[in-house]
Motif scaffolding. Sequence first.
Motif, PDB file in Angstrom:
ATOM      1  N   GLU A 189       0.713  -1.092  -0.027  1.00 28.39           N
ATOM      2  CA  GLU A 189      -0.120   0.208   0.137  1.00 28.39           C
ATOM      3  C   GLU A 189       0.835   1.357   0.031  1.00 28.39           C
ATOM      4  N   ILE A 190       1.969   1.152   0.748  1.00 24.95           N
ATOM      5  CA  ILE A 190       2.846   2.394   0.781  1.00 24.95           C
ATOM      6  C   ILE A 190       3.435   2.572  -0.379  1.00 24.95           C
ATOM      7  N   ILE A 191       4.110   1.627  -1.270  1.00 22.21           N
ATOM      8  CA  ILE A 191       4.524   1.961  -2.339  1.00 22.21           C
ATOM      9  C   ILE A 191       3.518   2.309  -3.548  1.00 22.21           C
ATOM     10  N   THR A 192       2.394   1.774  -3.367  1.00 21.35           N
ATOM     11  CA  THR A 192       1.468   2.063  -4.356  1.00 21.35           C
ATOM     12  C   THR A 192       0.964   3.839  -3.982  1.00 21.35           C
ATOM     13  N   SER A 203      18.005  -1.017  -0.515  1.00 20.62           N
ATOM     14  CA  SER A 203      18.310  -1.733   0.757  1.00 20.62           C
ATOM     15  C   SER A 203      18.585  -2.727   0.780  1.00 20.62           C
ATOM     16  N   GLU A 204      18.239  -3.651  -0.111  1.00 21.93           N
ATOM     17  CA  GLU A 204      18.747  -5.212  -0.089  1.00 21.93           C
ATOM     18  C   GLU A 204      17.940  -5.937   0.956  1.00 21.93           C
ATOM     19  N   GLN A 205      16.787  -5.288   1.510  1.00 18.42           N
ATOM     20  CA  GLN A 205      16.046  -6.278   2.393  1.00 18.42           C
ATOM     21  C   GLN A 205      15.264  -7.475   1.659  1.00 18.42           C
ATOM     22  N   GLU A 206      15.101  -8.496   2.518  1.00 21.54           N
ATOM     23  CA  GLU A 206      14.769  -9.552   1.951  1.00 21.54           C
ATOM     24  C   GLU A 206      13.438  -9.466   1.092  1.00 21.54           C
ATOM     25  N   ILE A 207      12.584  -8.500   1.509  1.00 21.24           N
ATOM     26  CA  ILE A 207      11.082  -8.156   0.846  1.00 21.24           C
ATOM     27  C   ILE A 207      11.249  -7.582  -0.780  1.00 21.24           C
ATOM     28  N   THR A 208      12.387  -6.827  -0.724  1.00 20.54           N
ATOM     29  CA  THR A 208      12.810  -6.210  -1.997  1.00 20.54           C
ATOM     30  C   THR A 208      13.036  -7.225  -3.322  1.00 20.54           C
ATOM     31  N   ILE A 235       6.832  -7.027  -5.196  1.00 27.62           N
ATOM     32  CA  ILE A 235       7.198  -5.834  -4.703  1.00 27.62           C
ATOM     33  C   ILE A 235       8.008  -5.002  -5.615  1.00 27.62           C
ATOM     34  N   LYS A 236       8.700  -5.782  -6.474  1.00 30.81           N
ATOM     35  CA  LYS A 236       9.560  -5.228  -7.626  1.00 30.81           C
ATOM     36  C   LYS A 236       8.603  -4.576  -8.718  1.00 30.81           C
ATOM     37  N   GLN A 237       7.552  -5.322  -9.066  1.00 29.90           N
ATOM     38  CA  GLN A 237       6.313  -4.916  -9.985  1.00 29.90           C
ATOM     39  C   GLN A 237       5.716  -3.456  -9.321  1.00 29.90           C
ATOM     40  N   LEU A 238       5.455  -3.603  -8.175  1.00 30.20           N
ATOM     41  CA  LEU A 238       4.664  -2.270  -7.506  1.00 30.20           C
ATOM     42  C   LEU A 238       5.798  -1.166  -7.548  1.00 30.20           C
ATOM     43  N   VAL A 239       6.990  -1.456  -7.157  1.00 28.19           N
ATOM     44  CA  VAL A 239       8.173  -0.216  -7.215  1.00 28.19           C
ATOM     45  C   VAL A 239       8.522   0.176  -8.594  1.00 28.19           C
ATOM     46  N   ALA A 240       8.256  -0.691  -9.741  1.00 29.54           N
ATOM     47  CA  ALA A 240       8.361  -0.278 -11.197  1.00 29.54           C
ATOM     48  C   ALA A 240       7.297   0.371 -11.411  1.00 29.54           C
ATOM     49  N   THR A 241       5.969   0.132 -10.959  1.00 28.18           N
ATOM     50  CA  THR A 241       4.731   0.856 -11.654  1.00 28.18           C
ATOM     51  C   THR A 241       4.708   2.318 -10.925  1.00 28.18           C
ATOM     52  N   SER A 242       5.113   2.373  -9.433  1.00 25.43           N
ATOM     53  CA  SER A 242       5.210   3.640  -8.746  1.00 25.43           C
ATOM     54  C   SER A 242       6.447   4.456  -9.797  1.00 25.43           C
ATOM     55  N   LEU A 243       7.346   3.961  -9.824  1.00 27.73           N
ATOM     56  CA  LEU A 243       8.454   4.838 -10.458  1.00 27.73           C
ATOM     57  C   LEU A 243       8.233   5.225 -11.644  1.00 27.73           C
ATOM     58  N   GLY A 244       7.266   4.445 -12.564  1.00 29.93           N
ATOM     59  CA  GLY A 244       6.654   4.891 -13.613  1.00 29.93           C
ATOM     60  C   GLY A 244       5.788   5.956 -13.674  1.00 29.93           C
ATOM     61  N   ARG A 296       9.901  -7.886 -15.638  1.00 26.46           N
ATOM     62  CA  ARG A 296      10.577  -7.128 -16.855  1.00 26.46           C
ATOM     63  C   ARG A 296       9.307  -6.363 -17.581  1.00 26.46           C
ATOM     64  N   LEU A 297       8.205  -6.944 -17.869  1.00 26.34           N
ATOM     65  CA  LEU A 297       7.067  -6.252 -18.319  1.00 26.34           C
ATOM     66  C   LEU A 297       6.715  -4.854 -17.489  1.00 26.34           C
ATOM     67  N   TYR A 298       6.601  -5.041 -16.359  1.00 25.22           N
ATOM     68  CA  TYR A 298       6.233  -3.706 -15.647  1.00 25.22           C
ATOM     69  C   TYR A 298       7.265  -2.824 -15.535  1.00 25.22           C
ATOM     70  N   SER A 299       8.432  -3.247 -15.668  1.00 25.67           N
ATOM     71  CA  SER A 299       9.766  -2.324 -15.782  1.00 25.67           C
ATOM     72  C   SER A 299       9.706  -1.600 -17.041  1.00 25.67           C
ATOM     73  N   LYS A 300       9.482  -2.132 -18.279  1.00 17.69           N
ATOM     74  CA  LYS A 300       9.634  -1.885 -19.389  1.00 17.69           C
ATOM     75  C   LYS A 300       8.473  -0.777 -19.824  1.00 17.69           C
TER      76      LYS A 300
END
Length: 166
Positions: free
Chosen positions: A82-85, A109-114, A119-128, A151-155
């Motif tokens: 939710e926070i990332i979103t 941060s290389e935390q396990e959750i990253t 999580i990667k998909q959500l971060v990519a979407t939010s950064l976009g 890969r798809l979300y990042s692109k």
Amino acid sequence: VNHLQPLLFDINSEVCQQAILAMGCMRDDSAIKALFNILKVKYAPLFLKQEAVRALNWSNNFIALDYLKSCLYSSDITLIQEIITVLGRQESTELKSYATEILIEFLNSEQEITYQSQIKQLVATSLGELGNLRALAHLEKLADDDNSKVRLYSKAAIKKVNSQQQ
């Protein structure tokens, strides 16, 4: 704020929810701190914590983003999602830039959750959504991920950032 604060912990969850919404509209530092305190309560229901995250985001305030940032490192996965979103929903240029910094720092941060694909998909979407050029290098790194969805979300995010810069 003084009148609403006790209602944040009312026995009736609907009362709590309405108090959170009202506090989120105030954009006052003491209201923002009260909303953050909900996130720190260990046994607060998840849906109320999610409402508090959304309300903190509405405040359009650097302090609120700092509070959200601190919760990225100490919450359960649903709240982190939710926070990332909501970080991706910033509207002002200054807050977009700061939210981009927060997400990049979290990703690095290389935390396990990253390492989780969702999580990667959500971060990519939010950064976009934020459209900041500083995110491109990180999005390109995510575009080489092992997971096809990441890969798809990042692109898609890279395309969005590039289109917002033109």
